[in-house]
Design a protein around this motif. Structure first.
Motif, PDB file in Angstrom:
ATOM      1  N   ALA A 317      16.501   8.821  -7.129  1.00 31.42           N
ATOM      2  CA  ALA A 317      17.604   8.595  -8.063  1.00 31.42           C
ATOM      3  C   ALA A 317      17.240   7.585  -9.140  1.00 31.42           C
ATOM      4  O   ALA A 317      17.775   7.636 -10.252  1.00 31.42           O
ATOM      5  N   PHE A 318      16.323   6.660  -8.822  1.00 32.15           N
ATOM      6  CA  PHE A 318      16.012   5.584  -9.759  1.00 32.15           C
ATOM      7  C   PHE A 318      14.601   5.077  -9.450  1.00 32.15           C
ATOM      8  O   PHE A 318      14.426   4.013  -8.852  1.00 32.15           O
ATOM      9  N   PRO A 319      13.569   5.823  -9.835  1.00 36.83           N
ATOM     10  CA  PRO A 319      12.197   5.411  -9.498  1.00 36.83           C
ATOM     11  C   PRO A 319      11.820   4.084 -10.159  1.00 36.83           C
ATOM     12  O   PRO A 319      12.085   3.871 -11.345  1.00 36.83           O
ATOM     13  N   PHE A 320      11.221   3.203  -9.385  1.00 31.20           N
ATOM     14  CA  PHE A 320      10.681   1.949  -9.905  1.00 31.20           C
ATOM     15  C   PHE A 320       9.153   2.033  -9.843  1.00 31.20           C
ATOM     16  O   PHE A 320       8.601   2.321  -8.775  1.00 31.20           O
ATOM     17  N   VAL A 321       8.487   1.790 -10.956  1.00 37.84           N
ATOM     18  CA  VAL A 321       7.023   1.859 -11.002  1.00 37.84           C
ATOM     19  C   VAL A 321       6.477   0.526 -11.499  1.00 37.84           C
ATOM     20  O   VAL A 321       6.750   0.111 -12.621  1.00 37.84           O
ATOM     21  N   ARG A 322       5.731  -0.149 -10.639  1.00 36.80           N
ATOM     22  CA  ARG A 322       5.160  -1.466 -10.945  1.00 36.80           C
ATOM     23  C   ARG A 322       6.244  -2.401 -11.493  1.00 36.80           C
ATOM     24  O   ARG A 322       6.097  -3.039 -12.531  1.00 36.80           O
ATOM     25  N   TYR A 323       7.304  -2.486 -10.752  1.00 39.53           N
ATOM     26  CA  TYR A 323       8.490  -3.260 -11.131  1.00 39.53           C
ATOM     27  C   TYR A 323       8.293  -4.725 -10.754  1.00 39.53           C
ATOM     28  O   TYR A 323       7.948  -5.055  -9.619  1.00 39.53           O
ATOM     29  N   ASP A 324       8.512  -5.603 -11.717  1.00 39.75           N
ATOM     30  CA  ASP A 324       8.353  -7.042 -11.503  1.00 39.75           C
ATOM     31  C   ASP A 324       9.542  -7.574 -10.709  1.00 39.75           C
ATOM     32  O   ASP A 324      10.667  -7.606 -11.202  1.00 39.75           O
ATOM     33  N   THR A 325       9.299  -8.006  -9.473  1.00 44.91           N
ATOM     34  CA  THR A 325      10.381  -8.487  -8.615  1.00 44.91           C
ATOM     35  C   THR A 325      10.849  -9.884  -8.991  1.00 44.91           C
ATOM     36  O   THR A 325      11.929 -10.311  -8.587  1.00 44.91           O
ATOM     37  N   GLY A 326      10.016 -10.619  -9.731  1.00 40.85           N
ATOM     38  CA  GLY A 326      10.351 -12.000 -10.054  1.00 40.85           C
ATOM     39  C   GLY A 326       9.897 -12.988  -8.998  1.00 40.85           C
ATOM     40  O   GLY A 326      10.083 -14.196  -9.149  1.00 40.85           O
ATOM     41  N   ASP A 327       9.282 -12.495  -7.916  1.00 42.95           N
ATOM     42  CA  ASP A 327       8.813 -13.363  -6.835  1.00 42.95           C
ATOM     43  C   ASP A 327       7.312 -13.600  -6.939  1.00 42.95           C
ATOM     44  O   ASP A 327       6.571 -12.765  -7.465  1.00 42.95           O
ATOM     45  N   MET A 328       6.889 -14.730  -6.396  1.00 40.19           N
ATOM     46  CA  MET A 328       5.472 -15.061  -6.273  1.00 40.19           C
ATOM     47  C   MET A 328       5.102 -15.057  -4.794  1.00 40.19           C
ATOM     48  O   MET A 328       5.887 -15.494  -3.945  1.00 40.19           O
ATOM     49  N   GLY A 329       3.901 -14.573  -4.485  1.00 42.28           N
ATOM     50  CA  GLY A 329       3.482 -14.568  -3.094  1.00 42.28           C
ATOM     51  C   GLY A 329       2.006 -14.281  -2.947  1.00 42.28           C
ATOM     52  O   GLY A 329       1.268 -14.138  -3.929  1.00 42.28           O
ATOM     53  N   VAL A 330       1.572 -14.196  -1.695  1.00 42.17           N
ATOM     54  CA  VAL A 330       0.184 -13.877  -1.363  1.00 42.17           C
ATOM     55  C   VAL A 330       0.199 -12.670  -0.425  1.00 42.17           C
ATOM     56  O   VAL A 330       0.859 -12.702   0.623  1.00 42.17           O
ATOM     57  N   LEU A 331      -0.512 -11.613  -0.804  1.00 40.38           N
ATOM     58  CA  LEU A 331      -0.605 -10.392  -0.005  1.00 40.38           C
ATOM     59  C   LEU A 331      -2.034 -10.194   0.481  1.00 40.38           C
ATOM     60  O   LEU A 331      -2.990 -10.553  -0.208  1.00 40.38           O
ATOM     61  N   ALA A 332      -2.169  -9.594   1.660  1.00 39.45           N
ATOM     62  CA  ALA A 332      -3.500  -9.310   2.205  1.00 39.45           C
ATOM     63  C   ALA A 332      -3.425  -8.083   3.104  1.00 39.45           C
ATOM     64  O   ALA A 332      -2.442  -7.884   3.825  1.00 39.45           O
ATOM     65  N   TRP A 333      -4.465  -7.252   3.038  1.00 38.12           N
ATOM     66  CA  TRP A 333      -4.599  -6.125   3.965  1.00 38.12           C
ATOM     67  C   TRP A 333      -5.345  -6.639   5.192  1.00 38.12           C
ATOM     68  O   TRP A 333      -6.495  -7.053   5.099  1.00 38.12           O
ATOM     69  N   ARG A 334      -4.690  -6.619   6.338  1.00 36.58           N
ATOM     70  CA  ARG A 334      -5.339  -7.164   7.531  1.00 36.58           C
ATOM     71  C   ARG A 334      -4.598  -6.755   8.802  1.00 36.58           C
ATOM     72  O   ARG A 334      -3.473  -6.254   8.759  1.00 36.58           O
ATOM     73  N   GLY A 335      -5.258  -7.008   9.913  1.00 35.22           N
ATOM     74  CA  GLY A 335      -4.629  -6.817  11.203  1.00 35.22           C
ATOM     75  C   GLY A 335      -3.993  -8.118  11.661  1.00 35.22           C
ATOM     76  O   GLY A 335      -4.283  -9.189  11.136  1.00 35.22           O
ATOM     77  N   CYS A 336      -3.112  -8.017  12.645  1.00 40.70           N
ATOM     78  CA  CYS A 336      -2.404  -9.188  13.165  1.00 40.70           C
ATOM     79  C   CYS A 336      -2.619  -9.264  14.674  1.00 40.70           C
ATOM     80  O   CYS A 336      -2.852  -8.241  15.338  1.00 40.70           O
TER      81      CYS A 336
END
Length: 459
Positions: A317-336
């Motif tokens: 209904a409303f596709p978002f593509v590379r939408y700026d959330t306004g948040d800052m963070g750190v992302l990582a691909w990893r296991g836990c």
């Protein structure tokens, strides 16, 4: 017996009204435990991303033009990093091309209307396709599963408009609250009288879980009346909607004797992440959205601070593509260590508009992690009111060690910019009276302007 009965009621109610939720819950849980680990999760996301981006191109003239301008064909994508050729989309972009998004909405008659809370000063109305909305509910159940929640367990919800009704009080129970075994506590009014009423209800009803805004929950814990609900221990506390500081986590866990599980998410974009029992970050759901962190040029960055941008995978209904959330963070691909793997949000650093720019040095501000006497700190707020000046207001209890904390905070800022000037103010900091989210860091528009002028002079 009461809990088993209510679990049966909640499950039956959900099954009759929204039975797809359970399939989406199971899909999210399985996606975190795919046998191929991170590589299989990435391959699954890539396949969904191709389909979602192709739909966005075919259904929305704005995206069709953007994709064509950079020569991007989603069906030929071979890796997730190829999405970086697309520009970052902001709320202003959506407003300027609103008619294109409305045309897309018109093709989805069974959509669910939504809106952001406007914490950035830019509220946004949007829609979710019914399938996307039901996924959000199912994924929420999957994330709550990390702390042991079962649908129908008693939950008390304390917050503002994003998670509770503005005027909600637990003794006025709606049908949905009754069916889901939930009670809502509005954070719009948090005076001593209302807090005492809340604690009286909590002591009698004994919710298995408490969920809410971190600052509101911390305030509830600080002002528990003596002798009231002293025996009460929830199984866990779930925080959401605001950045959880270490000081608030400490206050809540100490007062309630229960672990805090943090969460992050937004429906505009469809992203969400949930903390597991290892408490070393949040597991990002990748069945409903693809989440990236990017640098100032829009390039993906991993294992380092960046702006969080989101691409919806299921919202037709409303596709978002590379939408700026306004948040800052750190992302990582990893296991836990918990056995799950995939994308993890290892740090939330606050809002992008809450980053300080002191003497040309951009920095996150989290006084709560620098104060040496956090047990006696009720709330804190940092205001940048000039290019080289900040004011830190502290609402503290008697006996707070001012000298040690001021030295620690000053050292942290001076190590980033030696010419910064800091003023400490000790005064009450009441919670917002309208139930809105608490803002710990404020950068005044005048300070932003002065900082830009100084930068231009030295350019």
């Amino acid at each position: 017996m009461r809990d088993l009965f209510m679990q049966a009621v909640a499950y039956t109610s959900m099954w009759l009204a929204q039975r797809e939720v359970f399939a989406y819950r199971d899909e999210a849980l399985q996606n975190w435990t795919l046998p191929g680990g991170v590589e299989e999760v990435q391959a699954t996301v890539l396949a969904k991303l191709r389909v979602a981006l192709d739909y966005a191109r075919s259904s929305n003239a704005y995206y069709a033009g953007v994709f064509a301008s950079v020569g991007f064909d989603p069906l030929t994508m071979r890796g997730l990093e190829e999405i970086s050729v697309l520009p970052i989309m902001t709320k202003d972009d959506i407003r300027r091309h609103r008619s294109d998004f409305e045309a897309c909405e018109s093709m989805n008659s069974h959509r669910v209307e939504g809106k952001t809370g406007g914490s950035t000063g830019q509220p946004l109305k949007f829609s979710m396709s019914r399938d996307d909305y039901l996924r959000s509910v199912g994924i929420g159940l999957a994330g709550w599963h990390f702390c042991g929640y079962v649908l129908g367990d008693r939950v008390g919800v304390l917050g503002g408009a994003s998670i509770a009704k503005q005027d909600a009080v637990p003794w006025h129970i709606s049908r949905s609250d009754l069916a889901l075994n939930r009670r809502q506590f509005s954070a719009a009014v948090m005076d001593d009288n209302r807090i005492a009423q809340y604690w009286d209800y909590i002591a009698r009803w004994e919710p298995a879980y408490l969920r809410g805004y971190p600052f509101a929950l911390a305030e509830l814990c600080r002002h528990r009346p003596k002798g009231c609900a002293g025996h009460y221990r929830p199984r866990a506390v779930l925080t959401t909607s605001e950045m959880l500081t270490e000081s608030d986590r400490h206050i809540i866990e100490k007062a309630l004797g229960a672990p805090v599980f943090d969460g992050w998410g937004l429906n505009d974009g469809g992203a969400s992440a949930y903390e597991c029992r290892e408490h070393i970050g949040m597991h990002v759901d990748t069945t409903r959205a693809y989440v990236e962190t990017v640098d100032d040029a829009g390039r993906p960055v991993w294992d380092m601070p960046g702006r969080i941008v989101v691409t919806s995978l299921t919202n037709k209904a409303f596709p978002f593509v590379r939408y700026d959330t306004g948040d800052m963070g750190v992302l990582a691909w990893r296991g836990c260590k918990c056995g799950r793997s995939g994308l993890m949000l290892t740090q939330i650093l606050g809002r992008c508009d809450e980053r300080l720019n002191i003497g040309g040095v951009r920095t996150e501000a989290c006084a709560g992690s620098w104060l040496t006497d956090i047990d006696r700190v009720r709330r804190w707020r940092i205001v940048q009111d000039g290019p080289l000046h900040i004011t830190i207001t502290l609402d503290v209890d008697a006996g707070f060690d001012k000298r040690a904390s001021e030295e620690a905070v000053t050292l942290s800022f001076v190590s980033r910019c030696s010419t910064v000037s800091i003023a400490f103010v000790y005064a009450p900091l009441p919670l917002p009276t309208d139930g809105s989210k608490w803002r710990s860091v404020v950068v005044l528009d005048s300070a932003r302007h002065q900082t830009r002028v100084v930068a231009e002079k030295h350019a």
